[in-house]
Structure formats: structure tokens, C-alpha cells
Design a protein around this motif. Sequence first.
Motif, PDB file in Angstrom:
ATOM      1  N   MET A 171       0.918  -1.439   0.206  1.00 26.15           N
ATOM      2  CA  MET A 171       0.222   0.060   0.188  1.00 26.15           C
ATOM      3  C   MET A 171       0.849   0.698  -0.026  1.00 26.15           C
ATOM      4  SD  MET A 171      -2.578  -1.071  -0.115  1.00 26.15           S
ATOM      5  CE  MET A 171      -3.860  -0.105  -0.333  1.00 26.15           C
ATOM      6  N   LEU A 172       2.043   1.407   0.936  1.00 22.70           N
ATOM      7  CA  LEU A 172       2.890   2.491   0.677  1.00 22.70           C
ATOM      8  C   LEU A 172       3.478   2.385  -0.535  1.00 22.70           C
ATOM      9  CD1 LEU A 172       4.452   4.921   2.256  1.00 22.70           C
ATOM     10  CD2 LEU A 172       5.484   3.315   2.962  1.00 22.70           C
ATOM     11  N   THR A 173       4.288   1.514  -1.153  1.00 25.77           N
ATOM     12  CA  THR A 173       4.806   1.925  -3.013  1.00 25.77           C
ATOM     13  C   THR A 173       4.250   1.984  -3.764  1.00 25.77           C
ATOM     14  OG1 THR A 173       5.866   0.780  -1.849  1.00 25.77           O
ATOM     15  CG2 THR A 173       6.138   0.339  -4.480  1.00 25.77           C
ATOM     16  N   ASN A 174       2.183   1.619  -3.260  1.00 27.76           N
ATOM     17  CA  ASN A 174       1.379   1.650  -4.357  1.00 27.76           C
ATOM     18  C   ASN A 174       0.653   3.293  -4.178  1.00 27.76           C
ATOM     19  OD1 ASN A 174      -0.871   1.159  -6.312  1.00 27.76           O
ATOM     20  ND2 ASN A 174      -2.311   0.156  -4.300  1.00 27.76           N
ATOM     21  N   THR A 175       0.343   3.581  -3.230  1.00 25.09           N
ATOM     22  CA  THR A 175       0.449   5.324  -3.072  1.00 25.09           C
ATOM     23  C   THR A 175       2.004   6.513  -3.209  1.00 25.09           C
ATOM     24  OG1 THR A 175      -0.738   4.773  -0.715  1.00 25.09           O
ATOM     25  CG2 THR A 175      -0.826   7.242  -0.907  1.00 25.09           C
ATOM     26  N   GLU A 176       2.273   5.597  -3.050  1.00 29.53           N
ATOM     27  CA  GLU A 176       3.402   6.663  -3.422  1.00 29.53           C
ATOM     28  C   GLU A 176       3.530   7.047  -4.836  1.00 29.53           C
ATOM     29  OE1 GLU A 176       8.661   6.089  -2.998  1.00 29.53           O
ATOM     30  OE2 GLU A 176       7.604   5.818  -1.874  1.00 29.53           O
ATOM     31  N   THR A 177       3.585   5.667  -5.875  1.00 33.96           N
ATOM     32  CA  THR A 177       3.364   5.060  -7.372  1.00 33.96           C
ATOM     33  C   THR A 177       2.111   5.979  -7.749  1.00 33.96           C
ATOM     34  OG1 THR A 177       4.957   2.913  -6.693  1.00 33.96           O
ATOM     35  CG2 THR A 177       3.224   4.037  -9.069  1.00 33.96           C
ATOM     36  N   THR A 178       0.937   6.117  -6.792  1.00 32.57           N
ATOM     37  CA  THR A 178       0.077   7.344  -7.304  1.00 32.57           C
ATOM     38  C   THR A 178       0.351   8.533  -7.218  1.00 32.57           C
ATOM     39  OG1 THR A 178      -1.721   4.969  -6.759  1.00 32.57           O
ATOM     40  CG2 THR A 178      -2.940   7.270  -6.852  1.00 32.57           C
ATOM     41  N   ILE A 179       0.780   9.024  -6.242  1.00 31.89           N
ATOM     42  CA  ILE A 179       0.993  10.262  -6.166  1.00 31.89           C
ATOM     43  C   ILE A 179       1.743  11.109  -7.158  1.00 31.89           C
ATOM     44  CG2 ILE A 179       2.067  12.226  -4.210  1.00 31.89           C
ATOM     45  CD1 ILE A 179       0.495  10.812  -2.087  1.00 31.89           C
ATOM     46  N   LYS A 180       3.134  10.050  -7.491  1.00 26.21           N
ATOM     47  CA  LYS A 180       3.794  10.437  -8.201  1.00 26.21           C
ATOM     48  C   LYS A 180       3.347  10.870  -9.606  1.00 26.21           C
ATOM     49  CE  LYS A 180       8.426   8.224  -6.665  1.00 26.21           C
ATOM     50  NZ  LYS A 180       9.352   7.626  -6.295  1.00 26.21           N
ATOM     51  N   ASP A 181       2.827   9.924 -10.032  1.00 21.80           N
ATOM     52  CA  ASP A 181       1.658   9.779 -11.495  1.00 21.80           C
ATOM     53  C   ASP A 181       0.606  11.414 -11.463  1.00 21.80           C
ATOM     54  OD1 ASP A 181       2.714   7.723 -12.230  1.00 21.80           O
ATOM     55  OD2 ASP A 181       0.953   6.612 -11.579  1.00 21.80           O
ATOM     56  N   LEU A 182      -0.053  11.099 -10.555  1.00 20.35           N
ATOM     57  CA  LEU A 182      -0.820  12.991  -9.843  1.00 20.35           C
ATOM     58  C   LEU A 182      -0.277  13.819 -10.605  1.00 20.35           C
ATOM     59  CD1 LEU A 182      -3.218  11.359  -7.556  1.00 20.35           C
ATOM     60  CD2 LEU A 182      -3.509  12.078  -9.624  1.00 20.35           C
ATOM     61  N   PHE A 183       1.683  14.075  -9.355  1.00 26.23           N
ATOM     62  CA  PHE A 183       1.838  15.319  -9.806  1.00 26.23           C
ATOM     63  C   PHE A 183       2.695  15.576 -11.367  1.00 26.23           C
ATOM     64  CE2 PHE A 183       6.574  17.722  -8.857  1.00 26.23           C
ATOM     65  CZ  PHE A 183       5.380  18.370  -8.334  1.00 26.23           C
ATOM     66  N   GLY A 184       2.425  14.275 -11.926  1.00 22.61           N
ATOM     67  CA  GLY A 184       3.333  14.218 -13.081  1.00 22.61           C
ATOM     68  C   GLY A 184       2.062  15.059 -14.249  1.00 22.61           C
ATOM     69  N   LYS A 185       1.439  14.884 -14.128  1.00 27.24           N
ATOM     70  CA  LYS A 185      -0.019  15.037 -14.866  1.00 27.24           C
ATOM     71  C   LYS A 185      -0.538  16.558 -14.504  1.00 27.24           C
ATOM     72  CE  LYS A 185      -2.488  10.890 -15.482  1.00 27.24           C
ATOM     73  NZ  LYS A 185      -3.380   9.869 -14.874  1.00 27.24           N
ATOM     74  N   VAL A 186      -0.533  17.000 -12.820  1.00 27.80           N
ATOM     75  CA  VAL A 186      -0.521  19.027 -12.480  1.00 27.80           C
ATOM     76  C   VAL A 186       0.299  19.531 -13.635  1.00 27.80           C
ATOM     77  CG1 VAL A 186      -0.115  20.319 -10.711  1.00 27.80           C
ATOM     78  CG2 VAL A 186      -2.101  18.209 -10.868  1.00 27.80           C
ATOM     79  N   GLN A 187       1.742  18.540 -13.395  1.00 23.86           N
ATOM     80  CA  GLN A 187       2.716  19.310 -13.909  1.00 23.86           C
ATOM     81  C   GLN A 187       2.482  19.665 -15.660  1.00 23.86           C
ATOM     82  OE1 GLN A 187       5.925  17.485 -12.306  1.00 23.86           O
ATOM     83  NE2 GLN A 187       6.852  19.023 -11.789  1.00 23.86           N
ATOM     84  N   GLU A 188       2.364  18.688 -16.057  1.00 25.29           N
ATOM     85  CA  GLU A 188       2.232  18.701 -17.344  1.00 25.29           C
ATOM     86  C   GLU A 188       0.601  19.801 -18.357  1.00 25.29           C
ATOM     87  OE1 GLU A 188       0.912  14.773 -19.371  1.00 25.29           O
ATOM     88  OE2 GLU A 188       3.157  14.214 -18.687  1.00 25.29           O
ATOM     89  N   ASN A 189      -0.178  19.355 -17.146  1.00 27.88           N
ATOM     90  CA  ASN A 189      -1.093  20.548 -16.926  1.00 27.88           C
ATOM     91  C   ASN A 189      -0.872  21.972 -17.135  1.00 27.88           C
ATOM     92  OD1 ASN A 189      -3.875  19.583 -17.986  1.00 27.88           O
ATOM     93  ND2 ASN A 189      -4.603  19.436 -15.808  1.00 27.88           N
ATOM     94  N   LEU A 190      -0.306  22.326 -16.016  1.00 27.57           N
ATOM     95  CA  LEU A 190       0.213  23.970 -16.067  1.00 27.57           C
ATOM     96  C   LEU A 190       1.639  24.010 -16.710  1.00 27.57           C
ATOM     97  CD1 LEU A 190       1.440  23.580 -12.109  1.00 27.57           C
ATOM     98  CD2 LEU A 190      -0.534  24.717 -13.721  1.00 27.57           C
ATOM     99  N   ARG A 191       2.436  23.318 -17.851  1.00 28.53           N
ATOM    100  CA  ARG A 191       3.237  23.446 -19.170  1.00 28.53           C
ATOM    101  C   ARG A 191       2.490  23.537 -19.922  1.00 28.53           C
ATOM    102  NH1 ARG A 191       6.637  18.461 -18.258  1.00 28.53           N
ATOM    103  NH2 ARG A 191       7.743  19.062 -16.277  1.00 28.53           N
ATOM    104  N   GLY A 192       1.408  23.224 -20.038  1.00 32.70           N
ATOM    105  CA  GLY A 192       0.211  23.381 -22.003  1.00 32.70           C
ATOM    106  C   GLY A 192      -0.825  24.373 -21.148  1.00 32.70           C
TER     107      GLY A 192
END
Length: 112
Positions: free
Chosen positions: A81-102
Motif C-alpha cells: 500500500m505504501l509503494t502503491n500510494t507513492e506511485t499514485t501521488i507521483k503519477d498525479l503530480f506528473g499530470k499536474v505538471q503537464e497541465n501547468l506546462r500546457g
Amino acid sequence: MNYAGTGNEKTVAATDLNRTHVGLTVSFQPDDGTLVFGRIGAIVRKDTGVTIALEGVDGTGGLQTNYTVSPTQNVYVQPDMLTNTETTIKDLFGKVQENLRGHKGDQRPEAM
């Protein structure tokens, strides 16, 4: 019986089990008539197979404490669960960064 895990389990070849899997919940079919669900207490790899010792099983009630499976056999591990949550947070953060760049080029100068 032909067990293939559930949708949220990760398929791992028995030979690929390592110390990071100790403590995780596992399910596997050691023979045609047995289906095992338990927490990995230890893993032993030998030329003849991989032995999975279950945590918290003391042999009462006729339960085995360990099972040896073929090195090529698939076992199914619940995600950490810890690794799974960490991966989910990283994925969401990456999407937010892409949105901001766009939207960076969408800025308009304020009207005077």
C-alpha cells in the motif's frame, strides 16, 4: 482448479520473489487441489524450487507452514500500500505538471 489471481494482485514468477516481498500477502496454487492465501514470512530459493514460508501459521488445524513451488510458477502478490500510494501521488503530480506546462502559453496580458 486453475487459479490466476485477482485484478488487484501483481503476478510474479516464484523465482523472482525476493526480500522486498517478505511481509506481503500472497496467493498461489501449489497443487491441483490447494489454493493458498497468506503473508510471506520467508522465501527460500533452491535449484529444485522456491519455498514460501507463511507468517503466523503454526501448523495447527492441519495447515502447512511452507510450500515449495516450481521456480517458473506464478504467484500473486498484493501490492504494498505504501509503494502503491507513492506511485499514485507521483503519477498525479506528473499530470499536474503537464497541465501547468500546457497552460503556460495561455497567459494574456492584462488590459489597461
